[in-house]
Design a protein around this motif. Structure first.
Motif, PDB file in Angstrom:
ATOM      1  N   ILE A 114      -4.018  30.525 -18.045  1.00 12.87           N
ATOM      2  CA  ILE A 114      -4.888  31.660 -17.719  1.00 12.87           C
ATOM      3  C   ILE A 114      -4.122  32.965 -17.878  1.00 12.87           C
ATOM      4  CG2 ILE A 114      -6.220  32.805 -15.890  1.00 12.87           C
ATOM      5  CD1 ILE A 114      -6.867  30.004 -14.792  1.00 12.87           C
ATOM      6  N   LYS A 115      -4.744  33.899 -18.595  1.00 10.81           N
ATOM      7  CA  LYS A 115      -4.168  35.235 -18.776  1.00 10.81           C
ATOM      8  C   LYS A 115      -4.831  36.252 -17.847  1.00 10.81           C
ATOM      9  CE  LYS A 115      -2.508  34.784 -23.442  1.00 10.81           C
ATOM     10  NZ  LYS A 115      -2.216  35.624 -24.588  1.00 10.81           N
ATOM     11  N   THR A 116      -6.150  36.135 -17.670  1.00  9.73           N
ATOM     12  CA  THR A 116      -6.841  37.005 -16.716  1.00  9.73           C
ATOM     13  C   THR A 116      -7.932  36.205 -16.009  1.00  9.73           C
ATOM     14  OG1 THR A 116      -8.507  37.822 -18.288  1.00  9.73           O
ATOM     15  CG2 THR A 116      -6.483  39.129 -18.072  1.00  9.73           C
ATOM     16  N   PHE A 117      -8.176  36.589 -14.776  1.00 10.95           N
ATOM     17  CA  PHE A 117      -9.246  36.012 -13.964  1.00 10.95           C
ATOM     18  C   PHE A 117      -9.911  37.194 -13.265  1.00 10.95           C
ATOM     19  CE2 PHE A 117     -11.038  34.411 -10.034  1.00 10.95           C
ATOM     20  CZ  PHE A 117     -11.631  33.210 -10.408  1.00 10.95           C
ATOM     21  N   VAL A 118     -11.186  37.436 -13.565  1.00 11.95           N
ATOM     22  CA  VAL A 118     -11.875  38.615 -13.046  1.00 11.95           C
ATOM     23  C   VAL A 118     -13.210  38.198 -12.446  1.00 11.95           C
ATOM     24  CG1 VAL A 118     -12.882  40.855 -13.665  1.00 11.95           C
ATOM     25  CG2 VAL A 118     -10.791  40.081 -14.802  1.00 11.95           C
ATOM     26  N   ASP A 119     -13.505  38.736 -11.258  1.00 10.97           N
ATOM     27  CA  ASP A 119     -14.831  38.622 -10.652  1.00 10.97           C
ATOM     28  C   ASP A 119     -15.363  40.046 -10.526  1.00 10.97           C
ATOM     29  OD1 ASP A 119     -17.117  38.376  -9.114  1.00 10.97           O
ATOM     30  OD2 ASP A 119     -16.230  36.983  -7.680  1.00 10.97           O
ATOM     31  N   PRO A 120     -16.105  40.520 -11.556  1.00  9.14           N
ATOM     32  CA  PRO A 120     -16.554  41.910 -11.548  1.00  9.14           C
ATOM     33  C   PRO A 120     -17.544  42.237 -10.445  1.00  9.14           C
ATOM     34  CG  PRO A 120     -17.409  40.745 -13.471  1.00  9.14           C
ATOM     35  CD  PRO A 120     -16.505  39.800 -12.752  1.00  9.14           C
ATOM     36  N   SER A 121     -18.177  41.231  -9.840  1.00  8.92           N
ATOM     37  CA  SER A 121     -19.159  41.498  -8.791  1.00  8.92           C
ATOM     38  C   SER A 121     -18.513  42.128  -7.562  1.00  8.92           C
ATOM     39  CB  SER A 121     -19.896  40.224  -8.402  1.00  8.92           C
ATOM     40  OG  SER A 121     -19.032  39.343  -7.703  1.00  8.92           O
ATOM     41  N   VAL A 122     -17.220  41.890  -7.378  1.00  7.35           N
ATOM     42  CA  VAL A 122     -16.504  42.458  -6.228  1.00  7.35           C
ATOM     43  C   VAL A 122     -15.271  43.252  -6.673  1.00  7.35           C
ATOM     44  CG1 VAL A 122     -17.320  40.774  -4.543  1.00  7.35           C
ATOM     45  CG2 VAL A 122     -15.256  40.276  -5.876  1.00  7.35           C
TER      46      VAL A 122
END
Length: 161
Positions: free
Chosen positions: A100-108
């Protein structure tokens, strides 16, 4: 002989543990509310398992979205598997946490970015984005993501509105 504490590696282990914990909760309870994940990973990692046509289309890295439609999420100690929809074609994939290079949860407005050790030795010039416009489903998307040669810093500013 002097011994150093490898804070960078320890931080990455802790952040990958956080991803594992979040995915285990989603496996047990489903995605709550508006939560969804953009996960960018290295498709050249030796333990990544994706369909040949996806590996050909994304020879370096790929971003997947877990949002409305996903099945068979199985979270393990070293990685997770999930079936996602790629243009009306369900495909099982396996992603080790260390790919994994990025892990994003844009909702928060939450995001993690992992920098590989070899990235520090390369130019500071980012790779320009490739001209690819993949077929995108309303729920699951894939995209080639340009590589960034930044410091090992986690910043949430780019995800703020």
């Amino acid at each position: 002989m002097a011994r150093n504490i490898d804070y960078g590696n320890l931080m990455h282990q802790a952040m990958r543990g956080l991803i594992r914990t979040v995915l285990k909760d989603v496996q047990a309870q489903g995605l709550p509310g508006a939560h969804h994940f953009f996960i960018t990973f290295d498709t050249t990692h030796p333990d990544v398992r994706i369909a040949d046509w996806l590996a050909e289309r994304y020879p370096h890295e790929m971003t997947v979205v877990m949002q409305h439609w996903y099945e068979n999420l199985e979270v393990g100690d070293d990685g997770f598997s999930v079936t996602l929809n790629f243009g009306d074609s369900p495909e099982p994939i396996y992603i080790p946490y260390d790919a994994i290079k990025t892990f994003v949860d844009p909702s928060v407005e939450f995001g993690l970015r992992f920098e590989a050790a070899e990235d520090d030795d390369e130019d500071d010039e980012p790779t320009p984005p490739k001209d690819s416009s993949p077929d995108q489903d309303a729920t699951d998307e894939t995209a080639e993501t340009p590589r960034r040669a930044d410091a090992d810093v986690v910043s949430l500013d780019s995800f703020r509105k």
